[in-house]
Design a protein around this motif. Structure first.
Motif, PDB file in Angstrom:
ATOM      1  N   THR A  50       0.831  -1.205   0.000  1.00  0.00           N
ATOM      2  CA  THR A  50       0.000   0.000   0.000  1.00  0.00           C
ATOM      3  C   THR A  50       0.864   1.253   0.000  1.00  0.00           C
ATOM      4  OG1 THR A  50      -1.651  -1.223   1.263  1.00  0.00           O
ATOM      5  CG2 THR A  50      -1.909   1.155   1.182  1.00  0.00           C
ATOM      6  N   GLU A  51       1.968   1.220   0.756  1.00  0.00           N
ATOM      7  CA  GLU A  51       2.848   2.386   0.851  1.00  0.00           C
ATOM      8  C   GLU A  51       4.172   2.191   0.115  1.00  0.00           C
ATOM      9  OE1 GLU A  51       3.028   4.702   4.423  1.00  0.00           O
ATOM     10  OE2 GLU A  51       1.502   3.424   5.345  1.00  0.00           O
ATOM     11  N   ASN A  52       4.294   1.062  -0.595  1.00  0.00           N
ATOM     12  CA  ASN A  52       5.537   0.740  -1.297  1.00  0.00           C
ATOM     13  C   ASN A  52       6.742   0.939  -0.368  1.00  0.00           C
ATOM     14  OD1 ASN A  52       7.106  -0.145  -3.407  1.00  0.00           O
ATOM     15  ND2 ASN A  52       7.381   1.903  -4.263  1.00  0.00           N
ATOM     16  N   ALA A  53       6.641   0.312   0.797  1.00  0.00           N
ATOM     17  CA  ALA A  53       7.662   0.456   1.836  1.00  0.00           C
ATOM     18  C   ALA A  53       8.152  -0.914   2.275  1.00  0.00           C
ATOM     19  CB  ALA A  53       7.090   1.214   3.024  1.00  0.00           C
ATOM     20  N   THR A  54       9.447  -0.999   2.557  1.00  0.00           N
ATOM     21  CA  THR A  54      10.054  -2.248   3.005  1.00  0.00           C
ATOM     22  C   THR A  54      11.000  -1.962   4.160  1.00  0.00           C
ATOM     23  OG1 THR A  54       9.956  -3.168   0.760  1.00  0.00           O
ATOM     24  CG2 THR A  54      11.479  -4.223   2.305  1.00  0.00           C
ATOM     25  N   LEU A  55      10.934  -2.829   5.169  1.00  0.00           N
ATOM     26  CA  LEU A  55      11.872  -2.794   6.291  1.00  0.00           C
ATOM     27  C   LEU A  55      12.645  -4.093   6.295  1.00  0.00           C
ATOM     28  CD1 LEU A  55       9.061  -1.382   8.157  1.00  0.00           C
ATOM     29  CD2 LEU A  55      11.279  -0.465   8.748  1.00  0.00           C
ATOM     30  N   VAL A  56      13.943  -4.005   6.467  1.00  0.00           N
ATOM     31  CA  VAL A  56      14.820  -5.172   6.491  1.00  0.00           C
ATOM     32  C   VAL A  56      15.553  -5.167   7.828  1.00  0.00           C
ATOM     33  CG1 VAL A  56      16.803  -6.310   5.431  1.00  0.00           C
ATOM     34  CG2 VAL A  56      15.150  -5.080   3.985  1.00  0.00           C
ATOM     35  N   TRP A  57      15.332  -6.202   8.636  1.00  0.00           N
ATOM     36  CA  TRP A  57      16.060  -6.371   9.899  1.00  0.00           C
ATOM     37  C   TRP A  57      17.004  -7.531   9.670  1.00  0.00           C
ATOM     38  CZ3 TRP A  57      13.398  -8.004  15.120  1.00  0.00           C
ATOM     39  CH2 TRP A  57      14.345  -7.969  16.151  1.00  0.00           C
ATOM     40  N   GLU A  58      18.283  -7.236   9.591  1.00  0.00           N
ATOM     41  CA  GLU A  58      19.229  -8.271   9.211  1.00  0.00           C
ATOM     42  C   GLU A  58      20.032  -8.811  10.379  1.00  0.00           C
ATOM     43  OE1 GLU A  58      22.497  -6.648   9.950  1.00  0.00           O
ATOM     44  OE2 GLU A  58      23.114  -7.068   7.906  1.00  0.00           O
ATOM     45  N   ARG A  59      20.783  -9.851  10.092  1.00  0.00           N
ATOM     46  CA  ARG A  59      21.461 -10.674  11.103  1.00  0.00           C
ATOM     47  C   ARG A  59      22.413  -9.923  12.020  1.00  0.00           C
ATOM     48  NH1 ARG A  59      24.072 -13.580   6.047  1.00  0.00           N
ATOM     49  NH2 ARG A  59      22.158 -12.685   5.323  1.00  0.00           N
ATOM     50  N   HIS A  60      22.855  -8.729  11.640  1.00  0.00           N
ATOM     51  CA  HIS A  60      23.774  -7.952  12.478  1.00  0.00           C
ATOM     52  C   HIS A  60      23.042  -6.962  13.380  1.00  0.00           C
ATOM     53  CE1 HIS A  60      26.376  -9.146   9.028  1.00  0.00           C
ATOM     54  NE2 HIS A  60      27.209  -9.404  10.022  1.00  0.00           N
ATOM     55  N   ASN A  61      21.706  -7.074  13.450  1.00  0.00           N
ATOM     56  CA  ASN A  61      20.864  -6.134  14.202  1.00  0.00           C
ATOM     57  C   ASN A  61      20.908  -4.735  13.598  1.00  0.00           C
ATOM     58  OD1 ASN A  61      19.263  -7.371  16.087  1.00  0.00           O
ATOM     59  ND2 ASN A  61      20.848  -7.394  17.668  1.00  0.00           N
ATOM     60  N   VAL A  62      20.978  -4.699  12.275  1.00  0.00           N
ATOM     61  CA  VAL A  62      20.871  -3.432  11.553  1.00  0.00           C
ATOM     62  C   VAL A  62      19.552  -3.457  10.804  1.00  0.00           C
ATOM     63  CG1 VAL A  62      21.878  -1.953   9.764  1.00  0.00           C
ATOM     64  CG2 VAL A  62      23.373  -3.191  11.347  1.00  0.00           C
ATOM     65  N   LEU A  63      18.862  -2.330  10.833  1.00  0.00           N
ATOM     66  CA  LEU A  63      17.568  -2.208  10.182  1.00  0.00           C
ATOM     67  C   LEU A  63      17.679  -1.205   9.036  1.00  0.00           C
ATOM     68  CD1 LEU A  63      14.318  -2.659  11.677  1.00  0.00           C
ATOM     69  CD2 LEU A  63      14.517  -0.450  10.583  1.00  0.00           C
ATOM     70  N   TYR A  64      17.184  -1.596   7.869  1.00  0.00           N
ATOM     71  CA  TYR A  64      17.146  -0.733   6.688  1.00  0.00           C
ATOM     72  C   TYR A  64      15.679  -0.473   6.360  1.00  0.00           C
ATOM     73  CZ  TYR A  64      21.957  -2.342   6.257  1.00  0.00           C
ATOM     74  OH  TYR A  64      23.266  -2.631   6.512  1.00  0.00           O
ATOM     75  N   ALA A  65      15.315   0.789   6.203  1.00  0.00           N
ATOM     76  CA  ALA A  65      13.926   1.153   5.932  1.00  0.00           C
ATOM     77  C   ALA A  65      13.850   1.932   4.622  1.00  0.00           C
ATOM     78  CB  ALA A  65      13.376   1.988   7.082  1.00  0.00           C
TER      79      ALA A  65
END
Length: 183
Positions: A109-124
């Motif tokens: 709906t908002e064309n948004a993605t969040l990625v929480w990766e193995r190093h505890n870094v989040l990409y939004a």
């Protein structure tokens, strides 16, 4: 329990990021927010995803299995806010304490993605201002984070049962890992 340790002298110590984030411009001209996830706190991922309009799709990337399933990408069916909260609540200790996976959330709906990766870094990716506002409301401030080197990922035997159960909670569709998913 925690995902990442770093070597200090001869001792392995838990790594936890400070509550910092930055907006980073990408080569294609778009931007993303990059944040450390202090102590693997699931609330950060949950609040950022919940700030978006549902339905949500989760992508569970199992890159380092310990017998619970194949190393693959597992995509959930469309989820409501309630289903998202239930999932995170049920698997909180696993999501925050084990590094065998990366997890993504997407709002089409908002064309948004969040990625929480193995190093505890989040990409939004998506509404950068909205994400920044949510992070600031949680006490985050502008700053850079660096993954320590050397470091070690933790794969917890005591969490294997959660890893196995996680693969049964939805009718996941699966696909092979991409090259960038592999450890």
């Amino acid at each position: 329990m925690h995902k990442l340790d770093y070597l200090s002298g001869t001792e392995w110590i838990e790594h936890s990021f400070a509550p910092q984030f930055a907006s980073v411009e990408l080569q294609d001209g778009s931007s993303r927010v990059v944040a450390g996830v202090p102590h693997g706190d699931t609330e950060i991922f949950e609040r950022l995803v919940s700030s978006l309009k549902s339905p949500y799709f989760l992508l569970y990337i199992l890159h380092t299995p310990r017998g619970e399933g194949e190393a693959d990408r597992y995509q959930s069916p469309a989820l409501s806010v309630k289903q998202l909260h239930s999932f995170i609540s049920k698997f909180k200790s696993f999501l925050s304490g084990d590094a065998r996976f990366d997890i993504w959330a997407h709002s089409s709906t908002e064309n948004a993605t969040l990625v929480w990766e193995r190093h505890n870094v989040l990409y939004a990716y998506g509404p950068i201002e909205k994400f920044s506002k949510v992070l600031r409301s949680m006490g985050f401030y502008a700053g850079e984070r660096e993954i320590p080197a050397p470091h070690a990922h933790n794969y917890r035997r005591e969490l294997d049962c959660y890893a196995k159960e996680l693969l049964t909670v939805f009718d996941w569709s699966w696909s092979p890992l991409h090259n960038e998913d592999e450890q």
